[in-house]
Design a protein around this motif. Structure first.
Motif, PDB file in Angstrom:
ATOM      1  N   UNK A   1       0.828  -1.125  -0.115  1.00 33.57           N
ATOM      2  CA  UNK A   1      -0.056   0.129   0.028  1.00 33.57           C
ATOM      3  C   UNK A   1       0.888   1.372  -0.009  1.00 33.57           C
ATOM      4  N   UNK A   2       0.631   2.054  -0.935  1.00 36.40           N
ATOM      5  CA  UNK A   2       1.282   3.325  -0.829  1.00 36.40           C
ATOM      6  C   UNK A   2       1.280   4.332   0.244  1.00 36.40           C
ATOM      7  N   UNK A   3       0.057   4.410   0.978  1.00 34.29           N
ATOM      8  CA  UNK A   3       0.043   5.150   1.965  1.00 34.29           C
ATOM      9  C   UNK A   3       0.922   4.658   3.339  1.00 34.29           C
ATOM     10  N   UNK A   4       0.782   3.447   3.328  1.00 35.63           N
ATOM     11  CA  UNK A   4       1.712   2.735   4.527  1.00 35.63           C
ATOM     12  C   UNK A   4       3.208   2.753   4.271  1.00 35.63           C
ATOM     13  N   UNK A   5       3.554   2.548   3.055  1.00 34.37           N
ATOM     14  CA  UNK A   5       5.013   2.785   2.589  1.00 34.37           C
ATOM     15  C   UNK A   5       5.382   4.324   2.929  1.00 34.37           C
ATOM     16  N   UNK A   6       4.703   5.429   2.401  1.00 33.42           N
ATOM     17  CA  UNK A   6       5.150   6.561   2.615  1.00 33.42           C
ATOM     18  C   UNK A   6       5.146   6.967   4.160  1.00 33.42           C
ATOM     19  N   UNK A   7       4.057   6.435   4.939  1.00 32.41           N
ATOM     20  CA  UNK A   7       3.925   6.648   6.330  1.00 32.41           C
ATOM     21  C   UNK A   7       5.441   6.247   6.984  1.00 32.41           C
ATOM     22  N   UNK A   8       5.584   5.101   6.644  1.00 30.83           N
ATOM     23  CA  UNK A   8       7.018   4.409   6.944  1.00 30.83           C
ATOM     24  C   UNK A   8       8.116   5.134   6.989  1.00 30.83           C
ATOM     25  N   UNK A   9       8.264   5.658   5.433  1.00 32.89           N
ATOM     26  CA  UNK A   9       9.489   6.590   5.253  1.00 32.89           C
ATOM     27  C   UNK A   9       9.334   7.735   5.841  1.00 32.89           C
ATOM     28  N   UNK A  10       8.286   8.693   6.418  1.00 32.99           N
ATOM     29  CA  UNK A  10       8.344   9.778   6.963  1.00 32.99           C
ATOM     30  C   UNK A  10       8.521   9.388   8.439  1.00 32.99           C
ATOM     31  N   UNK A  11       7.871   8.495   9.174  1.00 36.09           N
ATOM     32  CA  UNK A  11       8.155   8.111  10.391  1.00 36.09           C
ATOM     33  C   UNK A  11       9.715   7.747  10.620  1.00 36.09           C
ATOM     34  N   UNK A  12      10.260   6.976   9.688  1.00 38.56           N
ATOM     35  CA  UNK A  12      11.850   6.733   9.881  1.00 38.56           C
ATOM     36  C   UNK A  12      12.502   8.053   9.994  1.00 38.56           C
ATOM     37  N   UNK A  13      12.118   8.970   9.170  1.00 36.74           N
ATOM     38  CA  UNK A  13      13.096  10.260   8.959  1.00 36.74           C
ATOM     39  C   UNK A  13      12.626  11.050  10.136  1.00 36.74           C
ATOM     40  N   UNK A  14      11.599  10.996  10.576  1.00 36.04           N
ATOM     41  CA  UNK A  14      11.255  11.859  11.942  1.00 36.04           C
ATOM     42  C   UNK A  14      12.348  11.021  13.140  1.00 36.04           C
ATOM     43  N   UNK A  15      12.152   9.861  13.174  1.00 30.13           N
ATOM     44  CA  UNK A  15      12.853   9.129  14.299  1.00 30.13           C
ATOM     45  C   UNK A  15      14.332   9.376  14.133  1.00 30.13           C
ATOM     46  N   UNK A  16      14.868   9.298  12.948  1.00 30.90           N
ATOM     47  CA  UNK A  16      16.138   9.702  12.810  1.00 30.90           C
ATOM     48  C   UNK A  16      16.477  11.245  13.107  1.00 30.90           C
ATOM     49  N   UNK A  17      15.730  11.987  12.903  1.00 26.72           N
ATOM     50  CA  UNK A  17      16.069  13.269  13.116  1.00 26.72           C
ATOM     51  C   UNK A  17      15.986  13.664  14.576  1.00 26.72           C
ATOM     52  N   UNK A  18      14.947  13.280  15.183  1.00 24.52           N
ATOM     53  CA  UNK A  18      14.401  13.388  16.533  1.00 24.52           C
ATOM     54  C   UNK A  18      14.448  12.133  17.402  1.00 24.52           C
ATOM     55  N   UNK A  19      15.225  11.511  17.964  1.00 26.06           N
ATOM     56  CA  UNK A  19      15.112   9.878  18.456  1.00 26.06           C
ATOM     57  C   UNK A  19      14.192   9.855  19.652  1.00 26.06           C
ATOM     58  N   UNK A  20      14.250  11.073  20.484  1.00 28.57           N
ATOM     59  CA  UNK A  20      13.282  11.154  21.688  1.00 28.57           C
ATOM     60  C   UNK A  20      11.843  11.309  21.610  1.00 28.57           C
ATOM     61  N   UNK A  21      11.556  11.742  20.045  1.00 29.49           N
ATOM     62  CA  UNK A  21      10.107  12.041  19.894  1.00 29.49           C
ATOM     63  C   UNK A  21       9.391  10.821  19.355  1.00 29.49           C
ATOM     64  N   UNK A  22       8.180  10.653  20.152  1.00 30.34           N
ATOM     65  CA  UNK A  22       7.646   9.394  19.803  1.00 30.34           C
ATOM     66  C   UNK A  22       6.608   9.584  18.520  1.00 30.34           C
ATOM     67  N   UNK A  23       6.709   8.615  17.800  1.00 32.38           N
ATOM     68  CA  UNK A  23       6.054   8.903  16.328  1.00 32.38           C
ATOM     69  C   UNK A  23       4.884   7.627  16.444  1.00 32.38           C
ATOM     70  N   UNK A  24       3.425   8.259  16.108  1.00 28.81           N
ATOM     71  CA  UNK A  24       2.431   7.260  15.981  1.00 28.81           C
ATOM     72  C   UNK A  24       2.120   7.412  14.387  1.00 28.81           C
ATOM     73  N   UNK A  25       1.634   6.188  13.955  1.00 31.23           N
ATOM     74  CA  UNK A  25       0.806   6.331  12.540  1.00 31.23           C
ATOM     75  C   UNK A  25      -0.490   5.907  12.990  1.00 31.23           C
ATOM     76  N   UNK A  26      -1.382   6.864  12.508  1.00 34.51           N
ATOM     77  CA  UNK A  26      -2.903   6.615  12.448  1.00 34.51           C
ATOM     78  C   UNK A  26      -3.265   6.196  14.012  1.00 34.51           C
ATOM     79  N   UNK A  27      -3.096   7.362  15.036  1.00 38.36           N
ATOM     80  CA  UNK A  27      -3.685   7.038  16.321  1.00 38.36           C
ATOM     81  C   UNK A  27      -5.388   7.120  16.284  1.00 38.36           C
TER      82      UNK A  27
END
Length: 77
Positions: A1-27
């Protein structure tokens, strides 16, 4: 799924930039055919970092480059 793939890419980038920041996908259940990224601050306020709702066609415009979201996050903090 294109939405899930893009969400994974964005969340990985956010976690890489700010490791202490929790990232939730579709709460909450997402809007149909939409892709949005929001920051929920400690005080409960929400800042929209990306919205693809008014973008496209083509469909690829509905999804951000991960670096764009990371820059928006950094400017919002």
């Amino acid at each position: 799924r294109v939405y899930g793939r893009n969400a994974a890419l964005v969340s990985e980038a956010l976690r890489g930039a700010m490791a202490h920041l929790p990232v939730d996908i579709n709460p909450r259940p997402p809007r149909r055919n939409s892709f949005e990224v929001s920051l929920v601050k400690e005080d409960g306020s929400t800042v929209e970092l990306w919205s693809g709702i008014g973008k496209g066609p083509p469909r690829k415009l509905k999804f951000p480059q991960p670096e764009t979201v990371v820059e928006a996050l950094k400017s919002s903090l």
